[in-house]
Enzyme design. Structure first.
Site, PDB file in Angstrom:
ATOM      1  N   CYS A  31      41.957  38.075  46.874  1.00  0.00           N
ATOM      2  CA  CYS A  31      42.980  39.055  46.515  1.00  0.00           C
ATOM      3  C   CYS A  31      44.316  38.330  46.302  1.00  0.00           C
ATOM      4  CB  CYS A  31      43.046  40.129  47.584  1.00  0.00           C
ATOM      5  SG  CYS A  31      44.160  41.493  47.213  1.00  0.00           S
ATOM      6  N   HIS A  88      37.308  45.970  43.558  1.00  0.00           N
ATOM      7  CA  HIS A  88      38.155  44.963  44.197  1.00  0.00           C
ATOM      8  C   HIS A  88      37.664  44.753  45.631  1.00  0.00           C
ATOM      9  CE1 HIS A  88      41.816  42.598  44.437  1.00  0.00           C
ATOM     10  NE2 HIS A  88      42.033  43.103  45.637  1.00  0.00           N
ATOM     11  N   ASP A  96      37.151  46.820  39.253  1.00  0.00           N
ATOM     12  CA  ASP A  96      38.419  46.571  39.947  1.00  0.00           C
ATOM     13  C   ASP A  96      39.537  47.286  39.192  1.00  0.00           C
ATOM     14  OD1 ASP A  96      40.757  45.546  41.074  1.00  0.00           O
ATOM     15  OD2 ASP A  96      39.871  43.574  41.421  1.00  0.00           O
TER      16      ASP A  96
END
Length: 286
Positions: A165, A254, A222
């Site tokens: 991330c 995600h 995502d």
């Protein structure tokens, strides 16, 4: 077990060092509670694992280190946190790497700005993370690499990086920053963005300047990282003749590797973990 404190440290310095080490999160960040029943746990049997203190040019920062027991030099991987800091998930990933024969080091890269592990809302966390300069992060990762080479039997010729991330974006940037890096693996990190004084460049801006090939692992579902931005990055890499690659998991959201969250997708996570290992081996982190 912590290393013995040097005899030359004053009482104040010793207390400061103990505070820095203690500031590595025990358990999971408050914002990610409750923890999923699918959460993976890696034991430390056969490993040296625990909090460490990493000296940098701008003061000490805490971190987590896991390595195999035994003598000799071990390949090194820098593990870059999500926005939740170096909490239990990142520490567990370090132990997974150590079981594979790596020294894994995760420096706490938000330490100077605040302890995100104790915050319960994403808004509060983002307020802290938005204050972290890319230049500070690059310098702290350099310091973590130097510390691991000097203190944790890490081989300077076999260095990789991976990040998740927020750390996925940092992985791309570090590949353009650090000339001694062999390879990187970026998990669903942002690729484009506005230039600001703290974040002057983004991965698409440095695609022509990578010192090491990066494998990008991204989810087709995502919602925060549109696939058109992946295509932008692919085009920039192609134009530069760079060998970095992407793997897109069409049905993955995600944070599909985050086994402690509802976003976890076991099949995609397992395949991506195998691809990470193969990528490191292919590019000299062996």
């Amino acid at each position: 077990m912590y290393a013995e404190q040097p005899k030359w440290l004053s009482t104040t310095q010793m207390k400061r060092r103990q505070f820095v080490v203690a500031s590595v999160t025990a358990g999971f960040a408050l914002a990610v509670q409750p923890i999923s029943a699918q959460t993976l746990t890696t034991d430390s049997e056969g490993l040296e694992a625990g909090p460490v203190t990493i000296p940098t040019p701008n003061g000490e920062i805490p971190g987590y280190r896991a390595k195999p027991m035994g003598s000799g030099l071990f390949r090194l991987v820098l593990v870059v946190q999500e926005i939740f800091g170096v909490h239990e998930h990142i520490q567990d990933i370090c132990r997974r790497f150590a079981k594979l024969g790596y020294v894994a080091v995760a420096p706490e890269l938000f330490y100077r700005q605040g302890d995100v592990s104790q915050l319960q809302s994403f808004e509060e966390i983002r307020a802290i993370v938005s204050q972290v300069p890319d230049a500070q992060v690059m310098a702290d990762l350099d310091a973590a690499m130097d510390w691991a080479i000097g203190n944790a039997a890490a081989d300077p010729e076999r260095v990789g990086i991976t990040g998740f991330c927020w750390g996925g974006r940092i992985t791309w940037l570090y590949a353009a920053h650090q000339p001694n890096l062999k390879a990187g693996v970026a998990w669903y990190g942002r690729l484009v963005g506005e230039s600001t004084p703290l974040t002057p460049t983004h991965p698409v801006d440095v695609a022509a300047n990578l010192n090491a090939p990066v494998l990008g692992l991204y989810g087709g579902e995502d919602t925060g990282i549109p696939l058109e931005t992946v295509e932008q990055m692919k085009s920039a890499l192609e134009a530069a003749g760079d060998p970095s690659q992407f793997v897109i998991y069409p049905d993955a959201p995600h944070a599909f590797f985050a086994d402690y969250r509802p976003s976890y997708r076991p099949e995609a996570a397992s395949d991506a973990w195998e691809r990470l290992q193969a990528w490191f081996q292919e590019h000299g982190v062996v």
